[in-house]
Enzyme design. Structure first.
Site: not given
Length: 398
Positions: A95, A125, A202
């Site tokens: 993402h 992801d 992330s």
């Protein structure tokens, strides 16, 4: 005893008492110092781990072309990443870079490198990038083992929260279980951690007390304090291998969504229900549609949990029951693309057997698939752009 002897003995006792008091005074600080040494050792170890791991991490910036320039400037995203190999492979979250027109990888020393996407996998992801590393760059991540983690185990997270640089946070493994959307697709537990992570973390590593990577930080629980999730490194290794080989992960696909029925739900209704997957949706053009599996048509909510009644109940695949999440995960892992499977279903109170040939899961979701019910808990990916990336509720996807 003579007075002279008595006085001498008293002076000796007084001298011994003063010596013992002085010894206690001198000894007392050493006790405090000894008690503090474990804290100092733990602190030194944390510093050592940071110095060891930080050079193997990167800062990632991504730019997104605007479909309508008049509507505003192009979007951007930031995240963290990991130097997976000295050959220039960089691992991050999908993402962070999905749909980006330009990706820059910033090394620990400050060097900025353009990156290309080798492959990505929305289910986990994860995305694999490639850069041309400087010849002098030799730092690459040391991978650990996530199959034998313990709740309470100390962990550290390194990333770039809100773009503030190579930041370190510490915590523990607070749980192992279902987390973000990937859990519904890969059927593997994710690591829950109390180490604070924020947008910009992330794709960064979660490491153990030896500096070995045990997970990739990916998601936080919105509205909660220090509840974050990481993808176990044992799962990551397999995904990276497929991304290197194919640029994608190949998974079998039947084309249904649904939920495993619990005893509590079955007992609530005077309907012919049984332990298995209650089919809520059937994707258009899927193997499930081709063999006539039926989706439900009666949406209800039970204690805040959405259900769709009226569909087939998938009870077993190739003779293996689907009564529990563990059984479902075991069956799913055993299936292959192109395999013909035998399914036992319950329809309108009658048991039937249906066969279907599994296909490869499409890379993009079917736009005609029925909308999913509202989530009981919102899992928020660490997306710098603030985009509301919708995650699945407690559904089974096959």
């Amino acid at each position: 005893m003579t007075p002279t002897a008595t006085n001498g003995f008293q002076r000796l006792l007084l001298s011994l008492g003063l010596s013992m008091s002085l010894a206690c005074m001198l000894w007392a600080p050493s006790v405090g110092q000894a008690a503090a040494s474990p804290r100092e050792t733990d602190q030194d170890n944390t510093i050592r781990i940071y110095k060891k791991v930080a050079p193997t991490t990167v800062f990632i910036t991504a730019a997104f072309a605007s479909a309508n320039p008049a509507a505003g400037p192009p979007g951007s995203s930031i995240g963290a990443g990991l130097v997976w190999s000295e050959q220039g492979l960089i691992l991050t979250n999908a993402h962070v870079v999905e749909g980006a027109s330009r990706i820059l990888v910033h090394l620990y020393g400050g060097t900025r490198l353009p990156a290309e996407v080798v492959g990505s996998d929305a289910a986990t992801d994860l995305a694999l990038l490639r850069v041309v590393l400087p010849k002098e760059h030799r730092a690459a991540a040391i991978l650990g083992d996530s199959d034998h983690l313990e709740i309470g185990q100390k962990v550290l997270a390194i990333g770039h929260p809100f773009g503030l640089g190579y930041a370190l946070t510490t915590g523990i493994i607070s749980g192992m279980g279902a987390g973000p959307e990937s859990a519904t697709l890969i059927h593997d537990p994710v690591i829950q951690t109390s180490a604070p992570i924020n947008p910009g973390n992330s794709g960064g590593p979660l490491v153990d007390q030896e500096g070995r990577v045990i997970g990739i930080n990916t998601t936080i629980l919105a509205g909660a304090q220090n509840i974050g999730f990481a993808i176990p490194i044992s799962l990551v290794k397999g995904v990276v291998g497929e991304l290197q080989a194919r640029g994608r992960v190949v998974r079998p696909w039947l084309g249904i969504t649904g939920k495993l029925l619990s005893d509590d739900i079955i007992d609530l209704f005077a309907l012919p229900l049984a332990k298995g997957v209650l089919i809520a949706g059937v994707a258009k053009g899927s193997p499930a549609e081709k063999v006539g599996l039926r989706a439900g048509d009666l949406p209800i909510v039970v204690k805040g949990d959405p259900l769709v009644l009226g569909g087939d109940i998938l009870l077993a695949v190739n003779g293996q029951d689907l009564r529990t999440p563990e059984q479902y995960a075991t069956v799913f892992r055993s299936l292959k693309v192109g395999q013909t499977i035998s399914m036992k279903i319950l329809r309108d109170g009658t048991y039937r057997t249906v066969t279907a040939t599994l296909e490869e899961r499409p890379s993009q979701p079917d736009p005609t698939a029925p909308a999913r019910g509202p989530e009981k808990v919102e899992f928020r990916p660490l997306d710098w752009r603030g985009l509301p990336l919708r995650l699945a509720g407690p559904e089974t996807i096959f």
